[in-house]
Design a protein around this motif. Structure first.
Motif, PDB file in Angstrom:
ATOM      1  N   TYR A 220       1.126  -1.325   0.122  1.00  0.00           N
ATOM      2  CA  TYR A 220       0.098  -0.173  -0.227  1.00  0.00           C
ATOM      3  C   TYR A 220       0.707   0.912  -0.002  1.00  0.00           C
ATOM      4  O   TYR A 220       1.336   1.191   1.227  1.00  0.00           O
ATOM      5  N   GLU A 221       0.643   2.652  -1.060  1.00  0.00           N
ATOM      6  CA  GLU A 221       1.412   3.568  -0.809  1.00  0.00           C
ATOM      7  C   GLU A 221      -0.152   4.432  -0.471  1.00  0.00           C
ATOM      8  O   GLU A 221      -1.334   4.829  -0.723  1.00  0.00           O
ATOM      9  N   LEU A 222       0.156   5.380   0.762  1.00  0.00           N
ATOM     10  CA  LEU A 222      -0.570   5.954   1.408  1.00  0.00           C
ATOM     11  C   LEU A 222      -0.511   7.782   1.785  1.00  0.00           C
ATOM     12  O   LEU A 222       1.509   8.183   1.447  1.00  0.00           O
ATOM     13  N   ILE A 223      -0.404   8.162   0.913  1.00  0.00           N
ATOM     14  CA  ILE A 223      -1.047  10.029   1.254  1.00  0.00           C
ATOM     15  C   ILE A 223      -1.729  10.361   1.507  1.00  0.00           C
ATOM     16  O   ILE A 223      -2.939  10.847   1.695  1.00  0.00           O
TER      17      ILE A 223
ATOM     18  N   LEU B 233      -7.817  17.277   6.496  1.00  0.00           N
ATOM     19  CA  LEU B 233      -7.470  16.119   6.337  1.00  0.00           C
ATOM     20  C   LEU B 233      -7.835  15.107   5.523  1.00  0.00           C
ATOM     21  O   LEU B 233      -9.167  15.366   4.951  1.00  0.00           O
ATOM     22  N   LYS B 234      -6.969  14.245   4.846  1.00  0.00           N
ATOM     23  CA  LYS B 234      -7.798  13.879   3.314  1.00  0.00           C
ATOM     24  C   LYS B 234      -6.789  12.872   3.359  1.00  0.00           C
ATOM     25  O   LYS B 234      -5.251  12.508   3.674  1.00  0.00           O
ATOM     26  N   ILE B 235      -6.756  11.802   2.655  1.00  0.00           N
ATOM     27  CA  ILE B 235      -6.168  10.228   2.326  1.00  0.00           C
ATOM     28  C   ILE B 235      -6.588   9.476   1.332  1.00  0.00           C
ATOM     29  O   ILE B 235      -7.827   9.340   0.991  1.00  0.00           O
ATOM     30  N   LYS B 236      -5.503   9.406   0.322  1.00  0.00           N
ATOM     31  CA  LYS B 236      -5.253   9.018  -1.172  1.00  0.00           C
ATOM     32  C   LYS B 236      -4.950   7.222  -0.883  1.00  0.00           C
ATOM     33  O   LYS B 236      -3.581   7.745   0.091  1.00  0.00           O
TER      34      LYS B 236
ATOM     35  N   PHE C 170     -10.449   9.430   0.305  1.00  0.00           N
ATOM     36  CA  PHE C 170     -11.129   9.592   2.019  1.00  0.00           C
ATOM     37  C   PHE C 170     -11.010  11.371   2.559  1.00  0.00           C
ATOM     38  O   PHE C 170     -10.169  11.237   3.121  1.00  0.00           O
ATOM     39  N   PRO C 171     -11.668  12.144   2.607  1.00  0.00           N
ATOM     40  CA  PRO C 171     -13.551  12.478   2.436  1.00  0.00           C
ATOM     41  C   PRO C 171     -12.946  12.534   0.780  1.00  0.00           C
ATOM     42  O   PRO C 171     -12.181  13.206   0.438  1.00  0.00           O
ATOM     43  N   ALA C 172     -14.740  12.008  -0.217  1.00  0.00           N
ATOM     44  CA  ALA C 172     -14.321  12.388  -1.194  1.00  0.00           C
ATOM     45  C   ALA C 172     -14.981  13.645  -1.404  1.00  0.00           C
ATOM     46  O   ALA C 172     -15.321  14.839  -0.511  1.00  0.00           O
ATOM     47  N   ASN C 173     -14.733  14.352  -2.637  1.00  0.00           N
ATOM     48  CA  ASN C 173     -15.004  16.060  -2.904  1.00  0.00           C
ATOM     49  C   ASN C 173     -17.181  15.930  -3.462  1.00  0.00           C
ATOM     50  O   ASN C 173     -17.140  14.772  -3.851  1.00  0.00           O
TER      51      ASN C 173
END
Length: 140
Positions: free
Chosen positions: A48-51, A123-126, A137-140
């Motif tokens: 997994y790559e987490l941004i 905060l946003k997670i990709k 997440f969260p989606a726009n």
């Protein structure tokens, strides 16, 4: 009204984990039909790559939106050390009754990080499960 510009800071992290996509309420046949190879009873793994994206205004005292060292330490403590080289279904309590799809993993990661990041910051997670499959997440 605050006219200060917003800036997004990104931190990229990595973890390896195994999982199995499975719905216990379904028959084995339906699980195989819906989840295919991802339903392997012996699990399977991903790199997994987490941004992590944090957005806000720049602190005039530090010049930072958020200190990336502090962000990295947080992600290591709350996510990587708990997920890396683990079986998500068996080793991570949040997935005891939650199917560890990429979507659900991203939401769980968000929930682990959000309480530790100033509420004035977004905060946003990709999360990349593969090079071609990722969620946000969260989606726009």
């Amino acid at each position: 009204m605050n006219d200060a510009p917003k800036v997004s800071i990104f931190r990229k992290e990595h973890f390896n984990a195994a999982h199995r996509l499975h719905n216990a309420a379904w028959s084995d046949e339906k699980n195989k039909q819906v989840f295919g190879l991802c339903n392997n009873a012996n699990y399977h793994g991903h790199n997994y790559e987490l941004i992590i994206q944090v957005t806000g205004t720049i602190n005039p005292d530090t010049g930072y939106v958020i200190d990336t060292k502090i962000l990295s330490d947080l992600v290591q403590r709350e996510v990587c050390k708990k997920f890396d080289h683990h079986n998500l279904n068996l080793d991570v309590p949040e997935f005891a009754n939650l199917n560890p799809t990429a979507e659900n993993i991203a939401i769980v990661i968000f929930g682990k990080l959000r309480p530790h990041i100033d509420s004035t910051l977004e905060l946003k997670i990709k999360l990349y499960e593969t090079e071609r499959n990722f969620v946000e997440f969260p989606a726009n």
